[in-house]
Design a protein around this motif. Structure first.
Motif, mmCIF file in Angstrom:
data_model
loop_
_atom_site.group_PDB
_atom_site.id
_atom_site.type_symbol
_atom_site.label_atom_id
_atom_site.label_comp_id
_atom_site.label_asym_id
_atom_site.label_seq_id
_atom_site.Cartn_x
_atom_site.Cartn_y
_atom_site.Cartn_z
ATOM 1 N N TYR A 79 -0.879 -3.702 6.111
ATOM 2 C CA TYR A 79 0.363 -3.457 6.851
ATOM 3 C C TYR A 79 1.555 -4.095 6.142
ATOM 4 N N LYS A 80 1.358 -5.288 5.607
ATOM 5 C CA LYS A 80 2.441 -5.960 4.880
ATOM 6 C C LYS A 80 2.828 -5.163 3.632
ATOM 7 N N ARG A 81 1.831 -4.635 2.936
ATOM 8 C CA ARG A 81 2.109 -3.840 1.735
ATOM 9 C C ARG A 81 2.852 -2.554 2.099
ATOM 10 N N ALA A 82 2.462 -1.931 3.211
ATOM 11 C CA ALA A 82 3.131 -0.707 3.652
ATOM 12 C C ALA A 82 4.591 -0.996 4.007
ATOM 13 N N ALA A 83 4.834 -2.125 4.656
ATOM 14 C CA ALA A 83 6.210 -2.502 5.006
ATOM 15 C C ALA A 83 7.053 -2.695 3.748
ATOM 16 N N HIS A 84 6.449 -3.254 2.714
ATOM 17 C CA HIS A 84 7.166 -3.440 1.443
ATOM 18 C C HIS A 84 7.548 -2.082 0.843
ATOM 19 N N TYR A 85 6.641 -1.126 0.914
ATOM 20 C CA TYR A 85 6.933 0.227 0.411
ATOM 21 C C TYR A 85 8.081 0.855 1.195
ATOM 22 N N VAL A 86 8.031 0.752 2.531
ATOM 23 C CA VAL A 86 9.094 1.315 3.369
ATOM 24 C C VAL A 86 10.427 0.675 3.005
ATOM 25 N N ASP A 87 10.445 -0.637 2.812
ATOM 26 C CA ASP A 87 11.665 -1.343 2.440
ATOM 27 C C ASP A 87 12.230 -0.789 1.130
ATOM 28 N N ARG A 88 11.373 -0.583 0.151
ATOM 29 C CA ARG A 88 11.827 -0.058 -1.140
ATOM 30 C C ARG A 88 12.382 1.357 -1.010
ATOM 31 N N ILE A 89 11.746 2.173 -0.182
ATOM 32 C CA ILE A 89 12.217 3.550 0.032
ATOM 33 C C ILE A 89 13.573 3.542 0.738
ATOM 34 N N LEU A 90 13.717 2.683 1.754
ATOM 35 C CA LEU A 90 14.984 2.605 2.482
ATOM 36 C C LEU A 90 16.124 2.075 1.607
ATOM 37 N N LYS A 91 15.748 1.354 0.564
ATOM 38 C CA LYS A 91 16.769 0.853 -0.367
ATOM 39 C C LYS A 91 17.099 1.867 -1.463
ATOM 40 N N GLY A 92 16.490 3.060 -1.393
ATOM 41 C CA GLY A 92 16.868 4.136 -2.298
ATOM 42 C C GLY A 92 15.859 4.552 -3.349
ATOM 43 N N GLU A 93 14.729 3.860 -3.460
ATOM 44 C CA GLU A 93 13.735 4.273 -4.459
ATOM 45 C C GLU A 93 13.042 5.550 -3.994
ATOM 46 N N LYS A 94 12.668 6.374 -4.953
ATOM 47 C CA LYS A 94 11.962 7.617 -4.632
ATOM 48 C C LYS A 94 10.478 7.295 -4.406
ATOM 49 N N PRO A 95 9.883 7.838 -3.348
ATOM 50 C CA PRO A 95 8.462 7.593 -3.102
ATOM 51 C C PRO A 95 7.576 7.986 -4.283
ATOM 52 N N ALA A 96 7.941 9.034 -4.987
ATOM 53 C CA ALA A 96 7.137 9.487 -6.137
ATOM 54 C C ALA A 96 7.151 8.476 -7.272
ATOM 55 N N ASP A 97 8.169 7.615 -7.315
ATOM 56 C CA ASP A 97 8.269 6.620 -8.380
ATOM 57 C C ASP A 97 7.532 5.319 -8.064
ATOM 58 N N LEU A 98 7.070 5.164 -6.843
ATOM 59 C CA LEU A 98 6.368 3.936 -6.457
ATOM 60 C C LEU A 98 4.920 3.989 -6.938
ATOM 61 N N PRO A 99 4.415 2.871 -7.428
ATOM 62 C CA PRO A 99 3.036 2.860 -7.923
ATOM 63 C C PRO A 99 2.014 2.901 -6.781
ATOM 64 N N VAL A 100 0.865 3.470 -7.056
ATOM 65 C CA VAL A 100 -0.239 3.452 -6.107
ATOM 66 C C VAL A 100 -0.912 2.101 -6.255
ATOM 67 N N GLN A 101 -1.180 1.441 -5.138
ATOM 68 C CA GLN A 101 -1.796 0.123 -5.192
ATOM 69 C C GLN A 101 -3.127 0.137 -4.462
ATOM 70 N N ALA A 102 -4.085 -0.555 -5.043
ATOM 71 C CA ALA A 102 -5.388 -0.721 -4.403
ATOM 72 C C ALA A 102 -5.373 -2.032 -3.613
ATOM 73 N N PRO A 103 -6.182 -2.132 -2.566
ATOM 74 C CA PRO A 103 -6.251 -3.383 -1.809
ATOM 75 C C PRO A 103 -6.633 -4.556 -2.710
ATOM 76 N N THR A 104 -6.101 -5.723 -2.383
ATOM 77 C CA THR A 104 -6.429 -6.932 -3.155
ATOM 78 C C THR A 104 -7.156 -7.967 -2.311
ATOM 79 N N LYS A 105 -7.091 -7.834 -0.990
ATOM 80 C CA LYS A 105 -7.792 -8.759 -0.096
ATOM 81 C C LYS A 105 -8.824 -7.976 0.701
ATOM 82 N N TYR A 106 -10.012 -8.542 0.799
ATOM 83 C CA TYR A 106 -11.091 -7.912 1.547
ATOM 84 C C TYR A 106 -11.593 -8.878 2.609
ATOM 85 N N GLU A 107 -12.220 -8.321 3.632
ATOM 86 C CA GLU A 107 -12.665 -9.131 4.752
ATOM 87 C C GLU A 107 -14.074 -8.721 5.161
#
Length: 90
Positions: free
Chosen positions: A16-44
Motif C-alpha cells: 500500500y505504501k508503494r502504491a501511494a508513492h506511485y500515485v504521488d508521482r503520477i499526481l505530480k505529472g509523471e506518466k504512468p508508462a514511464d514508472l518502473p515496475v517494482q517487485a515486492p521487497t518485504k514478505y510475511e
C-alpha cells in the motif's frame, strides 16, 4: 480445525505504501508508462495458531514477533518477518 496453517507472501502494508508513492508521482505529472515496475521487497509468513494447535504443532515463542503477539489473542495468528525468497522469479 478452521483455516489454513500458514501463508507466505508480500507484506500488504508495504504494498500500500508503494502504491501511494506511485500515485504521488503520477499526481505530480509523471506518466504512468514511464514508472518502473517494482517487485515486492518485504514478505510475511503468517501462521494460524489455532490450526497449528489442532494439528498438535507447537510454534516456539522465539518465532513470534512483538507485533504478532497482539494478533495471537484476537485472531489466533502470528506474523514472522522473513527475507525475500531467493531463486524465485517474481
Amino acid at each position: 480445525m478452521n483455516g489454513g496453517l500458514a501463508s507466505y507472501g508480500p507484506d500488504q502494508i508495504d504494498q500500500y505504501k508503494r502504491a501511494a508513492h506511485y500515485v504521488d508521482r503520477i499526481l505530480k505529472g509523471e506518466k504512468p508508462a514511464d514508472l518502473p515496475v517494482q517487485a515486492p521487497t518485504k514478505y510475511e509468513l503468517v501462521i494460524n495458531l489455532r490450526t497449528a494447535k489442532a494439528l498438535g504443532l507447537e510454534i516456539p515463542p522465539t518465532r513470534r514477533s512483538r507485533r504478532a503477539r497482539s494478533f495471537s489473542f484476537a485472531l489466533g495468528k502470528i506474523a514472522v518477518k522473513l527475507p525475500p525468497a531467493r531463486g524465485i522469479a517474481v
